[in-house]
Design a protein around this motif. Sequence first.
Motif, PDB file in Angstrom:
ATOM      1  N   UNK A  88       0.797  -1.233   0.000  1.00 11.35           N
ATOM      2  CA  UNK A  88       0.000   0.000   0.000  1.00 11.35           C
ATOM      3  C   UNK A  88       0.826   1.278   0.000  1.00 11.35           C
ATOM      4  N   UNK A  89       2.132   1.181   0.232  1.00 11.60           N
ATOM      5  CA  UNK A  89       2.969   2.380   0.137  1.00 11.60           C
ATOM      6  C   UNK A  89       3.280   2.716  -1.316  1.00 11.60           C
ATOM      7  N   UNK A  90       3.031   1.752  -2.216  1.00 12.35           N
ATOM      8  CA  UNK A  90       3.361   1.945  -3.622  1.00 12.35           C
ATOM      9  C   UNK A  90       2.151   1.844  -4.551  1.00 12.35           C
ATOM     10  N   UNK A  91       1.054   1.308  -4.045  1.00 17.50           N
ATOM     11  CA  UNK A  91      -0.084   1.060  -4.925  1.00 17.50           C
ATOM     12  C   UNK A  91      -1.388   1.152  -4.136  1.00 17.50           C
ATOM     13  N   UNK A  92      -2.465   1.240  -4.863  1.00 15.19           N
ATOM     14  CA  UNK A  92      -3.816   1.277  -4.308  1.00 15.19           C
ATOM     15  C   UNK A  92      -4.358  -0.153  -4.346  1.00 15.19           C
ATOM     16  N   UNK A  93      -4.689  -0.705  -3.184  1.00 17.27           N
ATOM     17  CA  UNK A  93      -5.146  -2.085  -3.078  1.00 17.27           C
ATOM     18  C   UNK A  93      -6.618  -2.078  -2.656  1.00 17.27           C
ATOM     19  N   UNK A  94      -7.408  -2.891  -3.343  1.00 20.91           N
ATOM     20  CA  UNK A  94      -8.855  -2.941  -3.097  1.00 20.91           C
ATOM     21  C   UNK A  94      -9.280  -4.395  -2.928  1.00 20.91           C
ATOM     22  N   UNK A  95     -10.174  -4.651  -1.981  1.00 18.54           N
ATOM     23  CA  UNK A  95     -10.817  -5.958  -1.874  1.00 18.54           C
ATOM     24  C   UNK A  95     -12.251  -5.741  -1.439  1.00 18.54           C
ATOM     25  N   UNK A  96     -13.194  -6.390  -2.106  1.00 17.27           N
ATOM     26  CA  UNK A  96     -14.614  -6.254  -1.783  1.00 17.27           C
ATOM     27  C   UNK A  96     -15.210  -7.615  -1.466  1.00 17.27           C
ATOM     28  N   UNK A  97     -16.131  -7.641  -0.520  1.00 15.36           N
ATOM     29  CA  UNK A  97     -16.905  -8.850  -0.278  1.00 15.36           C
ATOM     30  C   UNK A  97     -17.812  -9.083  -1.490  1.00 15.36           C
ATOM     31  N   UNK A  98     -17.859 -10.321  -1.969  1.00 14.78           N
ATOM     32  CA  UNK A  98     -18.559 -10.604  -3.225  1.00 14.78           C
ATOM     33  C   UNK A  98     -20.075 -10.532  -3.067  1.00 14.78           C
ATOM     34  N   UNK A  99     -20.750 -10.280  -4.173  1.00 19.59           N
ATOM     35  CA  UNK A  99     -22.206 -10.385  -4.217  1.00 19.59           C
ATOM     36  C   UNK A  99     -22.608 -11.788  -3.782  1.00 19.59           C
ATOM     37  N   UNK A 100     -23.569 -11.859  -2.851  1.00 18.86           N
ATOM     38  CA  UNK A 100     -23.983 -13.152  -2.321  1.00 18.86           C
ATOM     39  C   UNK A 100     -23.241 -13.554  -1.069  1.00 18.86           C
ATOM     40  N   UNK A 101     -22.231 -12.764  -0.677  1.00 20.15           N
ATOM     41  CA  UNK A 101     -21.496 -13.057   0.543  1.00 20.15           C
ATOM     42  C   UNK A 101     -22.277 -12.643   1.780  1.00 20.15           C
ATOM     43  N   UNK A 102     -21.597 -12.674   2.913  1.00 23.45           N
ATOM     44  CA  UNK A 102     -22.293 -12.332   4.161  1.00 23.45           C
ATOM     45  C   UNK A 102     -21.398 -11.498   5.063  1.00 23.45           C
ATOM     46  N   UNK A 103     -20.542 -10.685   4.456  1.00 21.63           N
ATOM     47  CA  UNK A 103     -19.657  -9.817   5.229  1.00 21.63           C
ATOM     48  C   UNK A 103     -19.875  -8.364   4.834  1.00 21.63           C
ATOM     49  N   UNK A 104     -21.139  -7.979   4.686  1.00 23.82           N
ATOM     50  CA  UNK A 104     -21.494  -6.594   4.420  1.00 23.82           C
ATOM     51  C   UNK A 104     -22.082  -6.320   3.056  1.00 23.82           C
ATOM     52  N   UNK A 105     -21.816  -7.191   2.076  1.00 24.73           N
ATOM     53  CA  UNK A 105     -22.368  -7.032   0.726  1.00 24.73           C
ATOM     54  C   UNK A 105     -23.739  -7.703   0.652  1.00 24.73           C
ATOM     55  N   UNK A 106     -24.562  -7.232  -0.265  1.00 27.65           N
ATOM     56  CA  UNK A 106     -25.902  -7.808  -0.443  1.00 27.65           C
ATOM     57  C   UNK A 106     -25.827  -9.320  -0.577  1.00 27.65           C
ATOM     58  N   UNK A 107     -26.592 -10.017   0.273  1.00 23.90           N
ATOM     59  CA  UNK A 107     -26.572 -11.469   0.310  1.00 23.90           C
ATOM     60  C   UNK A 107     -27.806 -12.090  -0.307  1.00 23.90           C
TER      61      UNK A 107
END
Length: 334
Positions: A88-107
Amino acid sequence: MTALSYPAPQPPQAAAPAWCPVRRTVTLFRHEPLLLDCGAAVSHIRVAYHTYGEAREDATLVLHALTGNSAVHEWWPGFLGEGQPLDPTQEFVICANVLGGCAGTTGPAELPSLAGEDAPLTLRDMARVGRALLDHLGVRRVRVVGASMGGMLAYAWLLECPDLVERAVVIGAPVRHSPWAIGLNTAARSAIGAAPGGEGLKVARQIAMLSYRSPESFAQTQSGLRAPGQPAITSYLHHHGEKLQARFCERSYVALTRAMDAFQPSDAELGSIRAPVLVVGIRSDVLYPPAEVQQGAALLPRATYWELDSVHGHDAFLMDAGELPAQVRAFLHG
């Protein structure tokens, strides 16, 4: 004379990293719905995601495994940090909980029902939601890194979003699910169906855990007794079943494993991928044997295959990474 008292010396504090995780949730598809591959239209999709580092138009996108979430710093700390493959000191890193998951994304419970059952999701549906998130963040080009289900999802990104993906790393994942992998998932879903309410999910997790390690790994780590009269492997499986039941949703487990089983791109589709791809097999992986992973890589025009030498099976990318971080870093940034 009163003795002077001095505070005891304190150990030096580790310097705080120059970056910190940022967790956010955004609602996408407010004005135009997402058309799922099953034909259902869905609006107002909530996506939970983490970012690391300063925002920019190019980024590294991390795709999590089946029961994972967007908190890369929690489940992959050996890969995230200064000097690591995800820096992260050199780049922009992104991770999203997938659609259908259960960690904040629409399930699944928030998605349409078809014929009285949860609408089937596909990995391509998940990639399209991810693309909308990148649009929201102003990201125009990505390097994609995924392991296990995340690796299969990386293939979906390569097929669905070829204009966005510069290169990809696929770790411990096939190009499509084999009858063996589908059979394991079918048994897991049958356990959930036979004992809904959490007990079946525990059994599903036990089935999965057996495929995530290898006989040699279990011989090294789970031999003997852990409690009077109880084999260590029995205690291990019960423990992991209970842990997953406490944090995961059985409907998400069913939806995501079905999406993995249904991902069956043709050889011609795979041959159309033009981005460079590093494909990593794991020598002792019984879920996705390295020969199967390598055969899939051979279908890609610009794939490089490398094999992680570990006795610990499919989960080696998490617990026994060896030279894997160096290989990934060299491919992404070399």
